[in-house]
Each structure stands twice: as structure tokens, then as C-alpha cells.
Design a protein around this motif. Structure first.
Motif, mmCIF file in Angstrom:
data_model
loop_
_atom_site.group_PDB
_atom_site.id
_atom_site.type_symbol
_atom_site.label_atom_id
_atom_site.label_comp_id
_atom_site.label_asym_id
_atom_site.label_seq_id
_atom_site.Cartn_x
_atom_site.Cartn_y
_atom_site.Cartn_z
ATOM 1 N N ARG A 77 38.379 48.814 12.878
ATOM 2 C CA ARG A 77 38.622 49.747 11.780
ATOM 3 C C ARG A 77 37.323 50.164 11.098
ATOM 4 N N GLU A 78 36.511 49.179 10.736
ATOM 5 C CA GLU A 78 35.261 49.468 10.034
ATOM 6 C C GLU A 78 34.297 50.271 10.901
ATOM 7 N N ALA A 79 34.172 49.918 12.171
ATOM 8 C CA ALA A 79 33.254 50.649 13.058
ATOM 9 C C ALA A 79 33.685 52.105 13.181
ATOM 10 N N GLU A 80 34.974 52.337 13.415
ATOM 11 C CA GLU A 80 35.438 53.723 13.542
ATOM 12 C C GLU A 80 35.281 54.490 12.241
ATOM 13 N N GLU A 81 35.603 53.849 11.114
ATOM 14 C CA GLU A 81 35.463 54.523 9.816
ATOM 15 C C GLU A 81 34.017 54.886 9.527
ATOM 16 N N GLU A 82 33.121 53.911 9.632
ATOM 17 C CA GLU A 82 31.733 54.161 9.247
ATOM 18 C C GLU A 82 31.021 55.112 10.205
ATOM 19 N N LEU A 83 31.369 55.042 11.493
ATOM 20 C CA LEU A 83 30.748 55.943 12.467
ATOM 21 C C LEU A 83 31.416 57.315 12.484
ATOM 22 N N LEU A 88 37.098 54.276 19.821
ATOM 23 C CA LEU A 88 35.996 53.364 20.121
ATOM 24 C C LEU A 88 36.542 52.166 20.910
ATOM 25 N N PRO A 89 35.796 51.648 21.889
ATOM 26 C CA PRO A 89 36.251 50.422 22.552
ATOM 27 C C PRO A 89 36.335 49.281 21.531
ATOM 28 N N VAL A 119 28.617 60.534 16.719
ATOM 29 C CA VAL A 119 28.959 59.896 15.454
ATOM 30 C C VAL A 119 28.881 60.891 14.303
ATOM 31 N N HIS A 120 29.771 60.681 13.338
ATOM 32 C CA HIS A 120 29.843 61.487 12.123
ATOM 33 C C HIS A 120 30.071 60.529 10.958
ATOM 34 N N PRO A 121 29.015 59.795 10.559
ATOM 35 C CA PRO A 121 29.184 58.742 9.547
ATOM 36 C C PRO A 121 29.783 59.251 8.238
ATOM 37 N N GLN A 122 30.546 58.369 7.606
ATOM 38 C CA GLN A 122 31.165 58.676 6.324
ATOM 39 C C GLN A 122 30.096 58.927 5.269
ATOM 40 N N PRO A 123 30.096 60.093 4.628
ATOM 41 C CA PRO A 123 29.087 60.357 3.597
ATOM 42 C C PRO A 123 29.206 59.436 2.387
ATOM 43 N N GLU A 124 30.387 58.855 2.140
ATOM 44 C CA GLU A 124 30.552 57.920 1.018
ATOM 45 C C GLU A 124 29.883 56.580 1.318
ATOM 46 N N GLU A 125 29.680 56.283 2.601
ATOM 47 C CA GLU A 125 29.145 54.992 3.025
ATOM 48 C C GLU A 125 27.688 55.078 3.484
ATOM 49 N N VAL A 126 27.342 56.196 4.139
ATOM 50 C CA VAL A 126 26.066 56.303 4.851
ATOM 51 C C VAL A 126 25.259 57.488 4.320
ATOM 52 N N ALA A 127 24.077 57.198 3.770
ATOM 53 C CA ALA A 127 23.199 58.242 3.237
ATOM 54 C C ALA A 127 22.275 58.818 4.316
ATOM 55 N N TRP A 128 21.942 58.017 5.323
ATOM 56 C CA TRP A 128 21.039 58.419 6.414
ATOM 57 C C TRP A 128 21.368 57.531 7.604
ATOM 58 N N HIS A 129 21.174 58.064 8.812
ATOM 59 C CA HIS A 129 21.387 57.235 10.004
ATOM 60 C C HIS A 129 20.534 57.733 11.166
ATOM 61 N N ALA A 130 20.306 56.817 12.107
ATOM 62 C CA ALA A 130 19.604 57.137 13.354
ATOM 63 C C ALA A 130 19.891 56.013 14.343
ATOM 64 N N PHE A 131 19.662 56.290 15.609
ATOM 65 C CA PHE A 131 19.706 55.252 16.633
ATOM 66 C C PHE A 131 18.260 54.887 16.953
ATOM 67 N N LEU A 132 17.928 53.588 16.827
ATOM 68 C CA LEU A 132 16.565 53.114 17.049
ATOM 69 C C LEU A 132 16.520 52.160 18.235
ATOM 70 N N THR A 133 15.403 52.173 18.940
ATOM 71 C CA THR A 133 15.192 51.168 19.979
ATOM 72 C C THR A 133 14.987 49.819 19.293
ATOM 73 N N GLU A 134 15.087 48.739 20.045
ATOM 74 C CA GLU A 134 14.850 47.413 19.438
ATOM 75 C C GLU A 134 13.427 47.313 18.900
ATOM 76 N N ASP A 135 12.443 47.895 19.598
ATOM 77 C CA ASP A 135 11.064 47.868 19.088
ATOM 78 C C ASP A 135 10.943 48.637 17.779
ATOM 79 N N GLU A 136 11.579 49.805 17.701
ATOM 80 C CA GLU A 136 11.545 50.580 16.457
ATOM 81 C C GLU A 136 12.226 49.817 15.328
ATOM 82 N N LEU A 137 13.328 49.156 15.638
ATOM 83 C CA LEU A 137 14.023 48.362 14.630
ATOM 84 C C LEU A 137 13.141 47.214 14.152
ATOM 85 N N THR A 138 12.495 46.522 15.063
ATOM 86 C CA THR A 138 11.615 45.405 14.702
ATOM 87 C C THR A 138 10.507 45.885 13.767
#
Length: 164
Positions: A77-83, A88-89, A119-138
């Protein structure tokens, strides 16, 4: 309403969410690490209106379980809502841990899922988003201000992976 749990994750009552937060009542949360088709991790900044950890970055989607809701139900539920997706599997459960930080305490179930949908994140929950590689996340972990429970879940996820 949310379930209130003891130190062993047994339900001992229910309370309104705001009351549980205000009184440091232990409850349940789901954390879902989302990867896209290129194996990058979904990262977002929470909105300033969030009750807990406003405007901080997080590498998990997820949230508080409703009263009577299972971890598995909440993870999907949370994954589908926030994304902002449907179909979703089912997220794969990995492990659970008790998060404790002063008056904040909750049982945390960590999951992972692959999202190949736009993805179309919930504007009430998510102000900004991106997909990062593990190196970028680190690298970003050193420079950005992160939710402390997400950082703890990610640290434990890295330990869990190393032990496998």
C-alpha cells in the motif's frame, strides 16, 4: 488508528496516530527500498508538512501500519501510494528491527521491490525525487540531511547483504 506494540512486536492496544507520536508509543512501520529497471534506488525528500522528519531525504518509501494491517499489506500500500503507481509487484520482505531514538520507537519491517512503472510520487509526501545509483547514494549520504530511521534501516540492509 494504529496498533501499539510491545518490545517483542505484540499488539497491546490501538491509538490515534498523532497521540501515539506525541506520547512516544511504540508502533509499526514498513520501509521499502525501490529499484528501477536500471537497478537505481528511488530517493526522495519529504515534504515540509510531514509530521515526522519533515524536509529530510529518505532512500525508502513506506510508513506507519494502520490498526490491524500486516507489514506485507502496508508495504504494498505505502509503496504504491508514495510512488503513485498501481500494479506494483509484492515487495519482498527482508528483515525486521526495533528502531529506538529517544521517545521515537517503532518496529520496522524492511522490504525491497523493483518498480519498472513510471512513478508519480504523491505531492503531499514527496517534495523531490530521483533514482540514484548506489555510488551516488553513498556520496549523497555524506552531504544531505537524511531521516535517521532510514539511515539506520539502510545501514542494517548493507550489513544484512554482507552477511548473506
Amino acid at each position: 488508528m494504529i496498533d501499539i506494540v510491545d518490545e517483542d512486536d505484540n499488539v497491546v492496544g490501538t491509538a490515534p496516530r498523532g497521540h501515539a507520536y506525541a506520547h512516544g508509543m511504540r508502533h509499526r512501520c514498513s520501509f521499502i527500498l525501490v529499484r528501477d529497471a536500471a537497478d537505481r534506488i528511488f530517493v526522495h525528500r519529504r515534504t515540509a508538512r510531514k509530521l515526522v522528519f519533515p524536509s529530510l531525504y529518505d532512500m525508502f518509501v513506506g510508513g506507519v501500519l494502520g490498526a490491524g494491517e500486516t507489514y506485507d499489506e502496508a508495504a504494498l500500500r505505502e509503496a504504491e501510494e508514495e510512488l503513485g503507481v498501481s500494479g506494483l509487484p509484492r515487495p519482498e520482505p527482508l528483515f525486521r528491527f526495533l528502531y529506538e531514538d529517544g521517545p521515537r520507537t517503532w518496529w520496522s519491517a524492511v522490504y525491497q521491490v523493483r518498480c519498472e512503472l513510471p512513478v508519480h510520487p504523491q505531492p503531499e509526501e514527496v517534495a523531490w525525487h530521483a533514482f540514484l545509483t548506489e555510488d551516488e547514494l553513498t556520496r549523497s549520504i555524506r552531504d544531505w540531511e537524511w531521516v535517521p530511521d532510514g539511515l539506520e534501516a539502510y545501514r542494517r540492509l548493507l550489513e544484512w547483504r554482507a552477511a548473506r
